[in-house]
Design an enzyme around this catalytic site. Structure first.
Site, mmCIF file in Angstrom:
data_model
loop_
_atom_site.group_PDB
_atom_site.id
_atom_site.type_symbol
_atom_site.label_atom_id
_atom_site.label_comp_id
_atom_site.label_asym_id
_atom_site.label_seq_id
_atom_site.Cartn_x
_atom_site.Cartn_y
_atom_site.Cartn_z
ATOM 1 C CB CYS A 117 -0.733 43.569 45.382
ATOM 2 S SG CYS A 117 -1.093 41.975 44.642
ATOM 3 C CE LYS A 199 3.145 41.750 39.237
ATOM 4 N NZ LYS A 199 2.901 42.093 40.176
ATOM 5 N NE ARG A 209 7.374 35.946 42.893
ATOM 6 C CZ ARG A 209 7.072 35.492 41.793
ATOM 7 N NH1 ARG A 209 7.328 34.235 41.698
ATOM 8 N NH2 ARG A 209 6.262 35.910 40.900
ATOM 9 N NE ARG A 221 1.962 36.016 43.180
ATOM 10 C CZ ARG A 221 3.224 36.314 44.029
ATOM 11 N NH1 ARG A 221 4.272 36.609 43.206
ATOM 12 N NH2 ARG A 221 3.113 36.361 45.227
ATOM 13 C CD GLU A 237 -4.826 42.458 31.359
ATOM 14 O OE1 GLU A 237 -5.270 43.511 31.782
ATOM 15 O OE2 GLU A 237 -4.874 41.253 31.728
ATOM 16 C CE LYS A 252 7.104 43.908 38.729
ATOM 17 N NZ LYS A 252 6.613 43.921 40.178
ATOM 18 C CB SER A 278 14.127 42.204 41.814
ATOM 19 O OG SER A 278 13.444 40.911 41.445
ATOM 20 C CE1 TYR A 317 13.736 46.948 44.089
ATOM 21 C CE2 TYR A 317 13.511 45.875 41.764
ATOM 22 C CZ TYR A 317 13.150 46.084 42.966
ATOM 23 O OH TYR A 317 11.704 45.758 43.384
HETATM 24 ZN ZN LIG Z 1 0.586 40.566 44.371
#
Ligand SMILES: [Zn+2]
Length: 326
Positions: A117, A199, A209, A221, A237, A252, A278, A317
């Protein structure tokens, strides 16, 4: 009362493992790793306890620590030494992810997946080339088709550095096809693509972030990531990514979207991945710090539920801690 049906018969300690429907193992898990070209020492990530950004020189050590727990797959994210409008460090041969990939694949047996990305590499923090005046007009964001060329270049540079798999995360229309074409053109026909197919534009990404230094400088976004309200659109999608040659389909975030994981599992034969993001990690840690929840129990219950919903692979994580506890 005649109770012939007594499900409790199968809940004694001896029989429980025999009738358990879902099991977690270290081989289901992928551990995210943040490699940072702006530091020469490890930097703890405050909002994600136990995680840190590591310099390129420590990437191999970091991956070996993960492998000691039994987790063999890592997902690399990079923080470049500099950012610009088009994110040109993302496809640089000596870029942070390329360099880390080269070292990790030559010095360890880890399976290396790279995030593809632009948001960590652009000075505006968006996942592609911006429309003119996007900073002034919130209705404008990234130029889809111009971004495709760059994503192809990034994926090709990762594969050239030795990446075992690439994972485009930008929700740019046509990204899987453009990347497949770029990989095949350089002879990397065997490098699979794990597409972030569904996503969502989620507030659960907050701590990441901080970790990857990828917050957009303005706007959000929602013009490219999915509306959290939509489920049918996820199938659309995924259909498109399957047509374009995606090998693994990712949903996600994971926990707030288990219905989507299940839906994709039931509708497609491809392996399904889910990203336990996260925010899902941070909230359990925060509650555990307050003494409100038992961290190990809620973490393993969360991952079990993601697997039960239909995920084959889980990016998390918690990978190391959980694998250690298994
Ligand atoms: Zn990105």
């Amino acid at each position: 009362m005649n109770l012939t049906q007594r499900p409790r018969r199968l809940r004694t300690d001896g029989v429980r493992p025999l009738v358990r429907e879902t099991d977690l193992s270290a081989s289901d898990l992928i551990a995210p790793v943040f490699v940072d070209a702006t530091t020469d020492e490890r930097v703890p990530i405050e909002t994600m306890p136990g995680h840190e950004r590591v310099p390129v020189d420590e990437a191999v050590d970091r991956v070996e620590e993960i492998r000691e727990t039994g987790v063999e797959a890592v997902m690399l994210f990079g923080v470049p030494e500099s950012k610009d409008e088009r994110g040109s460090r993302a496809w640089a041969e000596d870029g942070v992810v390329q360099e880390a990939t080269r070292r990790i694949t030559s010095e360890t047996d880890a399976y290396v997946i790279t995030d593809v990305c632009l948001c960590e590499y652009t000075d505006h923090g968006h996942c592609g080339v911006l429309e003119d005046d996007a900073a002034e007009d919130p209705r404008l964001t990234v130029r889809n088709d111009e971004t495709l060329d760059l994503l192809g270049k990034i994926a090709a540079s990762h594969a050239a550095a030795g990446a075992d798999m690439v994972a485009p995360s930008g929700m740019i229309d046509g990204m899987v096809g453009a990347i497949r074409e770029a990989l095949d053109a350089q002879g990397n026909t065997d490098v699979p693509i794990m597409s972030y197919a569904a996503k969502y534009e989620s507030a659960f990404y907050g701590p990441f972030r901080d970790a990857a230094d990828g917050a957009p400088a303005f706007g959000d976004r929602r013009h490219y990531q999915m509306d959290p309200a939509n489920a049918r659109e996820a199938r659309r999608e995924v259909d498109l990514d399957v047509e374009q040659g995606a090998d693994v389909l990712m949903v996600k975030p994971a926990l707030p979207y288990l219905d989507i994981v299940k839906e994709i599992r039931e509708s497609y034969d491809h392996p399904v991945a889910a990203y336990n993001v996260s925010g899902e990690y941070a909230m359990l840690h925060a509650a555990a710090e307050k003494g409100w929840l038992d961290l190990e129990s809620v973490a393993s219950e969360s991952l079990l539920s993601i697997k039960r919903a239909g995920a084959d692979l889980i990016l998390t994580y918690f990978a190391e801690d959980l694998a250690d506890a298994l």
